[in-house]
Design an enzyme around this catalytic site. Structure first.
Site, PDB file in Angstrom:
ATOM      1  N   GLY A 226       0.818  -1.203   0.000  1.00 49.35           N
ATOM      2  CA  GLY A 226       0.000   0.000   0.000  1.00 49.35           C
ATOM      3  C   GLY A 226       0.854   1.255   0.000  1.00 49.35           C
ATOM      4  N   ILE A 227       0.185   2.406   0.076  1.00 46.27           N
ATOM      5  CA  ILE A 227       0.863   3.696   0.125  1.00 46.27           C
ATOM      6  C   ILE A 227       1.405   3.923   1.531  1.00 46.27           C
ATOM      7  CG2 ILE A 227       0.530   6.200  -0.073  1.00 46.27           C
ATOM      8  CD1 ILE A 227      -1.692   5.660  -2.063  1.00 46.27           C
ATOM      9  N   GLY A 228       2.585   4.531   1.634  1.00 49.65           N
ATOM     10  CA  GLY A 228       3.082   4.937   2.946  1.00 49.65           C
ATOM     11  C   GLY A 228       4.493   4.473   3.230  1.00 49.65           C
ATOM     12  N   GLY A 229       5.053   5.035   4.284  1.00 49.04           N
ATOM     13  CA  GLY A 229       6.435   4.764   4.648  1.00 49.04           C
ATOM     14  C   GLY A 229       6.684   3.337   5.066  1.00 49.04           C
ATOM     15  N   GLU A 251      -2.553  -3.277  -6.398  1.00 52.82           N
ATOM     16  CA  GLU A 251      -3.289  -2.172  -7.016  1.00 52.82           C
ATOM     17  C   GLU A 251      -2.332  -1.038  -7.344  1.00 52.82           C
ATOM     18  OE1 GLU A 251      -6.131  -1.193  -3.853  1.00 52.82           O
ATOM     19  OE2 GLU A 251      -5.164   0.737  -3.639  1.00 52.82           O
ATOM     20  N   VAL A 326      -4.527   4.501  10.187  1.00 53.97           N
ATOM     21  CA  VAL A 326      -4.482   5.674  11.066  1.00 53.97           C
ATOM     22  C   VAL A 326      -4.479   5.209  12.522  1.00 53.97           C
ATOM     23  CG1 VAL A 326      -5.681   7.777  11.779  1.00 53.97           C
ATOM     24  CG2 VAL A 326      -5.674   7.099   9.361  1.00 53.97           C
TER      25      VAL A 326
END
Length: 453
Positions: A226-229, A251, A326
């Site tokens: 996924g997106i993110g660090g 994706e 989150v």
């Protein structure tokens, strides 16, 4: 002369003329990611200002540069932006009163277009230039664009010579491109550089979380990031590992995949389908990654109702899904979209991959996040809460989460009772908050005295 050259020249139009087809009240699709137009965007913004067009309703998402239409004075009096998945640019537009989120399960997005009560009056998308067969490739954003074009009343393409060409699955050119016969206008762009999404350096905390995940990945696994660090840190760590014959079915295609491939970690030769291919719905990253994708027969852009189909994901053995969040609560509910009612991102395909990975033989899905965060005043808060903050969105229900990971460890939640879940989740919370979480669990009747030992 190419058989389509005459038609191409007849449809070649200046941007200022092409946008004249837009009228007040229209639904306008502005593409996705690097496919969001630039030249057409500028021309349309000017026309909106000069002619005071009203009630324009845009659809789009994953915006990587601020559109000119957002910069119009009093933009909310003229338009609203409706996003399938928000970046920071779009999130700011919510605060400005011009943007709204459209909740989705990403795998279903092509079906949404087929069923939408409101039409796509005009579609404006940035593409690669026409190939010899008359197709304008969507570049690294196949996603749902074919389904969108099928619904569009009028299609305007903005061609950019810098757009990387993402090849499609064999015999399906219509899935990752639009044919000239469907195009009303062709606009030549100024060939601006393709928008980049750069990831910052991974922190020591990111790397610690990544260690817990990488030790769970076997040779021959198929990856989704996924997106993110944190997902990025996992990718970087895999690139430096001794893992072999990994595959890609995701994706979002990010730089980490190209890095892993360059390091010899990715061959895809153990995949049960799309053997030897890296399959993705869209890509966002650096120029180096776009160059790697460009016309690379190993990299396949596919519609999101294929990449994110839980049944397809489940058919790939040892599927590993890695996404962030989150916050989460003691029941195992995960929020990856908001802070209370304040919108942050979107559901995307996180649930698709959580479901699909668990269907996979040997598959695992991981939701990872740091145990704490600091607010604007510098106060430290736990990301693990007794219950999610009021107004927060449940992206992954408690029945769908597999592994939850922080820098303090990981817990497999599948099959656990509520008291076992509470005990396990508290064990990966920051130590400073564990007693407080235990008291909350006791109050909510999801804690046994025997947990204290």
């Amino acid at each position: 002369m190419n058989v389509y050259e005459k038609e191409y020249n007849e449809k070649l139009t200046k941007a200022e003329e092409a946008v004249r087809s837009v009228k007040s009240g229209d639904w306008i699709d502005f593409g996705w990611g690097v496919g969001v137009p630039v030249t057409l965007d500028r021309a349309l913004a000017e026309r909106i200002k000069k002619e005071d067009l009203r009630d324009l309703k845009f659809r789009g998402g994953m915006v990587l540069r601020k559109p000119e239409i957002f910069k119009i004075e009093g933009a909310g009096d003229h338009l609203c932006w409706n996003s399938w998945h928000m970046t920071g640019i779009e999130r700011k537009a919510i605060e400005e009163g011009i943007a709204f989120y459209a909740p989705i399960r990403y795998s279903e997005l092509p079906r949404y277009y087929a069923d939408l009560p409101d039409p796509v009056t005009v579609a404006m998308i940035r593409t690669a230039d026409m190939d010899k067969n008359g197709y304008f490739n969507f570049g690294p954003c196949t996603s749902h664009l074919a389904a969108m074009c099928a619904r569009a009343g009028r299609i305007i393409v903005e061609v950019n010579e810098n757009m990387p060409v993402a090849l499609g699955r064999d015999g399906q050119p219509e899935k990752n491109a639009v044919h000239i016969s469907r195009v009303a206008n062709i606009v030549k762009s100024e060939n601006e550089p393709i928008d980049e999404l750069k990831r910052g350096e991974s922190s020591s905390l990111d790397r610690k979380v990544a260690e817990y995940i990488v030790e769970e990945i076997p040779d021959g696994a198929v990856l989704q990031l996924g997106i993110g660090g944190m997902p990025g840190a996992v990718g970087s760590m895999i690139a430096e590992s001794d893992l072999k014959d990994l595959g890609v079915h995701t994706e979002l295609y990010v730089d980490s995949f190209a890095q892993m491939a360059a390091g010899g970690r990715i061959t895809g030769k153990r995949k049960s389908i799309d053997r030897g291919k890296q399959v993705f719905a869209f890509a966002a990253g650096t120029r180096r990654m776009y160059d790697y994708i460009d016309n690379n027969p190993e990299c396949i852009g596919a519609p999101v109702d294929y990449t994110n189909d839980a049944a397809v994901i489940g058919s790939l053995d040892n599927f590993i899904s890695i996404n962030n969040a989150v916050d989460a609560d003691l029941f195992g509910q995960v929020n990856a979209e908001s802070s209370g009612t304040r919108h942050i991102s979107g559901a995307g395909g996180q649930l698709d991959f959580a479901l699909g990975a668990y269907l996979s033989e040997g598959g695992k899905s991981f939701i990872c996040f740091s145990s704490t965060f600091r607010d604007k005043e510098g106060k430290v808060h736990s990301r693990i809460r007794p219950v999610l903050k009021e107004g927060s969105i449940v992206t992954d229900t408690r029945t769908n989460v597999h592994y939850m990971v922080t820098e303090y460890g990981k817990i497999n939640l599948k099959g656990l009772t509520v008291w076992e879940r509470a005990e396990g989740i508290i064990s990966i919370a920051h130590p400073d908050f564990r007693e407080e979480l235990v008291r909350a669990a006791e109050k909510m009747k999801i804690w046994r005295r025997s947990n204290r030992r």
